[in-house]
Design a protein around this motif. Sequence first.
Motif, PDB file in Angstrom:
ATOM      1  N   PRO A 168      33.052  -7.487  17.762  1.00 41.72           N
ATOM      2  CA  PRO A 168      33.393  -6.184  17.679  1.00 41.72           C
ATOM      3  C   PRO A 168      32.739  -5.095  19.048  1.00 41.72           C
ATOM      4  CG  PRO A 168      31.934  -6.743  16.207  1.00 41.72           C
ATOM      5  CD  PRO A 168      32.100  -8.132  16.830  1.00 41.72           C
ATOM      6  N   LEU A 195      37.223  -4.561  16.345  1.00 40.89           N
ATOM      7  CA  LEU A 195      36.111  -4.208  15.015  1.00 40.89           C
ATOM      8  C   LEU A 195      36.032  -5.434  13.883  1.00 40.89           C
ATOM      9  CD1 LEU A 195      36.783  -0.249  14.783  1.00 40.89           C
ATOM     10  CD2 LEU A 195      35.301  -1.932  16.379  1.00 40.89           C
ATOM     11  N   SER A 209      37.655   1.731  20.588  1.00 44.84           N
ATOM     12  CA  SER A 209      37.648   1.364  19.331  1.00 44.84           C
ATOM     13  C   SER A 209      37.062   1.536  18.507  1.00 44.84           C
ATOM     14  CB  SER A 209      36.982  -0.022  19.670  1.00 44.84           C
ATOM     15  OG  SER A 209      35.661  -0.149  19.378  1.00 44.84           O
ATOM     16  N   TYR A 210      36.035   2.798  18.606  1.00 47.58           N
ATOM     17  CA  TYR A 210      35.901   3.247  17.391  1.00 47.58           C
ATOM     18  C   TYR A 210      35.926   4.211  17.082  1.00 47.58           C
ATOM     19  CZ  TYR A 210      31.798   3.693  14.066  1.00 47.58           C
ATOM     20  OH  TYR A 210      30.934   2.693  13.045  1.00 47.58           O
ATOM     21  N   LYS A 222      32.227  -1.644  20.055  1.00 46.74           N
ATOM     22  CA  LYS A 222      32.520  -0.191  19.791  1.00 46.74           C
ATOM     23  C   LYS A 222      32.126   0.786  20.411  1.00 46.74           C
ATOM     24  CE  LYS A 222      30.327  -1.100  15.043  1.00 46.74           C
ATOM     25  NZ  LYS A 222      29.209  -0.762  13.856  1.00 46.74           N
TER      26      LYS A 222
END
Length: 224
Positions: free
Chosen positions: A144, A139, A150-151, A146
Amino acid sequence: MFMSRQYPLRSALALACALLPLGGLAQDAAAPRTVAALPAELPDSGEPTPPSPAVADQEAAGTPGLEANFGIGRAATEEEIAAIDIDVTPDGHGLPDGRGSYADGKALYDERCLACHGENLEGIPETGGPALIGGRDTLASDTPLKTVESYLAHASTLYDYIHRAMPMDAPGSLTPDEVYAVSAYILGRAGIVDETTVLDRESLPLIHMPNAEGFADDPRPERL
């Protein structure tokens, strides 16, 4: 000599043709402008006009508009409210009864999700289905990715989104058991939970997401 005369002549003709529309525009701009006639007033239908909150009795209503009666609609029933009151909070409040396993989720994913998100949950850009796994620690990078890994700060967010918005062709059609199962499969493929994990309203909020510490709390609780 013939060629040298021909090209200037062509250039002059092209310039003249190009300037013709400008003359037309100038004439149009000079023409008087007109407006459409106002519509004729409708005859009195005899139906009552709903009161406006702008002219409501402010002293009786307190806050202008909040207590205004527009003369339409009705109060929602408890059953109607329950049908749309499906949000799930980070601590798991709002999760329904039910349970689902990785194995059940894989079968359901292959049937309802694979066409958009890919066999390996890698996403299919042509269908608009994003990748669901991968992308950890990206990120803050220039590229990045997502994903669930990761998000999302909370596993309950995954359940909430699948429940209300998936699958794309029939959002909201999955039962709680099916949503728990698909969530278990996705989280298992992401390496966040063991493939033997069975998710329910008790176990799902306890899952620690990989990027849970990558978010800051909102310092304005009064706006929540």
